[in-house]
Each structure stands twice: as structure tokens, then as C-alpha cells.
Motif scaffolding. Structure first.
Motif, PDB file in Angstrom:
ATOM      1  N   LYS A   1      10.533  12.950  67.396  1.00 56.14           N
ATOM      2  CA  LYS A   1      10.119  13.842  66.328  1.00 56.14           C
ATOM      3  C   LYS A   1       9.009  13.211  65.499  1.00 56.14           C
ATOM      4  CE  LYS A   1      14.495  16.315  65.784  1.00 56.14           C
ATOM      5  NZ  LYS A   1      15.611  16.656  64.869  1.00 56.14           N
TER       6      LYS A   1
ATOM      7  N   ASP B   1       3.300  16.447  68.483  1.00 56.60           N
ATOM      8  CA  ASP B   1       4.104  17.268  69.380  1.00 56.60           C
ATOM      9  C   ASP B   1       3.181  17.859  70.446  1.00 56.60           C
ATOM     10  OD1 ASP B   1       2.672  19.229  68.012  1.00 56.60           O
ATOM     11  OD2 ASP B   1       4.408  19.973  66.908  1.00 56.60           O
TER      12      ASP B   1
ATOM     13  N   MET C   1       3.155  11.281  72.022  1.00 55.91           N
ATOM     14  CA  MET C   1       4.374  12.079  71.798  1.00 55.91           C
ATOM     15  C   MET C   1       5.561  11.223  71.368  1.00 55.91           C
ATOM     16  SD  MET C   1       4.091  15.518  72.452  1.00 55.91           S
ATOM     17  CE  MET C   1       5.490  16.177  73.351  1.00 55.91           C
TER      18      MET C   1
END
Length: 229
Positions: free
Chosen positions: A105, A109, A146
Motif C-alpha cells: 500500500k 499503485d 509498486m
């Protein structure tokens, strides 16, 4: 305090010593060019940073934490993202699957990566094996992003690519430097392109740090001595 610091590092492959006295440090938001001829210890230093190779002497710290006993997956969780030499994409997985495989997270993204590299959005459902070399390199960089790293390490990220693709990647790195605040270590042979993004440089020679300083202070004498053919 430096984000990552290697101090007087020694390291071995079996009985053969590869690093003898490597020292470098990178601050938050800084871009460091890690340089040297082939076989001088650059990738080995990266392996030590990522805890894929244990050091035999010296110290490695990340954000003040001693990394001596840390396995590689925990180094990644601390915030070290690696774009390895040779890309190493998951050939049978799609672009999207490659990108989400190790996602964590954060700001980076799927949408953010595709904004940086629009080709990846176009190839979302294609297998990585079907991509061009340049597209696979973009995918490897996107996959590292990511993980939402604090430090991004790129090992020969533009080697062997067409000039137009090289330029796209260097423009993306310049954007990362300007907008993300991420620390970056870039290994590459192009002084001109490194000069567009690098704040400082460290040169390795036979497993030792032989020069360190502001990139703009790197002169012809040093480049001829340590980087020339």
C-alpha cells in the motif's frame, strides 16, 4: 542521518573476496550514481544492501538500523526496491500480475505506474515474455515502485536498449527525482545521462571505493582513470 550507509564493507563469494573496503551513503531524496568498470563490485554492493549477500566486515545501516542479521525480504519491507540487472520479470504472468505480485500500500499503485509508463497500461493483459526489452525494463521498474520503496536501486536499467527507450526511462527517473522524494541509486555507464539526474557519485575499483563526491566534481582525470576502456 543517511537513509542507507555502507561503511568499510568486505564481502566474499565462497573463498574469493569481492569487496574489500566499500563505503557509500545516500540521503533521503538523493540520487547517487554508483560507477566503475565491469566486475569492480557494483552489483555485489547492491546484493549487500539488499541482504542477498552477507558482508564479512564493516557495517550496513538503513535509516539508522543495523542490517547485519536482516534477511532480504525484511530489507525489502524496510523500503528497499530493486530493479535487478537482466529485468527478471515473471515471463508467464501478465503485466498487471507482475506489477501486483509484490505490491504494498502506498502512493505507487497500478495507476501511478501506468501514468509514469503509459505503455504498461496498453499492455496490461499481455504476458511479460511478449514485451520488448524496453517494455520489460519499464515493467521491472514499475514492479519495484509498486513496493512503495524509500530507496530505489537500478542496476544497469538502460543497458542494451534502443536510444528512444533509454530516453523514456531517464525522463521517468528525472520525474521520480523531482516529484517523489525517493532516494535512488543508479548503476549505468552513461556519464551524460547520469549527469541529468545524479547528485553525487561513488566509483568502485577492484572492490574498493576510490572516489566519492558531487557528480559535477567528477573530472576527466577520474573518468579516464577509473571508467575508461
Amino acid at each position: 542521518m543517511s537513509l542507507i550507509e555502507l561503511k568499510n564493507i568486505g564481502a566474499f563469494y565462497g573463498p574469493s573476496q569481492a569487496l574489500f573496503d566499500v563505503s557509500l551513503e545516500v540521503d533521503e531524496g538523493e540520487v547517487l550514481a554508483l560507477m566503475g568498470r565491469n566486475g569492480m563490485g557494483k552489483t555485489t554492493s547492491v546484493k549487500v544492501m539488499c541482504r542477498m549477500l552477507r558482508h564479512s566486515s564493516g557495517a550496513v545501516t538503513f535509516d539508522g538500523r543495523d542490517m547485519a542479521d536482516l534477511p532480504s525480504y525484511k530489507a525489502a519491507r524496510l523500503g528497499i526496491g530493486l530493479v535487478p540487472e537482466g529485468r527478471r520479470c515473471f515471463a508467464n504472468l501478465s503485466v498487471h500480475e507482475n506489477l501486483i505480485a509484490a505490491a504494498r500500500k502506498g502512493a505507487w499503485d497500478f495507476g501511478a505506474v501506468c501514468a509514469l509508463f503509459p505503455r504498461l497500461a496498453e499492455r496490461r493483459d499481455q504476458a511479460a515474455a511478449s514485451l520488448s526489452g524496453g517494455e520489460q525494463q519499464m515493467l521491472a521498474i514499475g514492479r519495484a515502485l509498486m513496493t512503495n520503496p524509500r530507496l530505489l536501486i537500478l542496476d544497469e536499467a538502460t543497458e542494451g536498449l534502443a536510444p528512444v527507450i533509454r530516453q523514456e526511462i531517464w525522463e521517468a527517473l528525472a520525474k521520480l527525482k523531482a516529484e517523489s522524494g525517493m532516494a535512488i541509486i543508479a548503476i549505468d555507464k552513461s556519464l551524460r545521462e547520469l549527469g541529468q539526474v545524479a547528485d553525487r557519485a561513488v566509483i568502485l575499483e577492484k572492490g574498493r571505493t576510490v572516489w566519492s563526491g558531487a557528480f559535477n566534481d567528477l573530472g576527466a582525470e577520474e573518468t579516464d582513470r577509473y571508467l575508461g576502456v
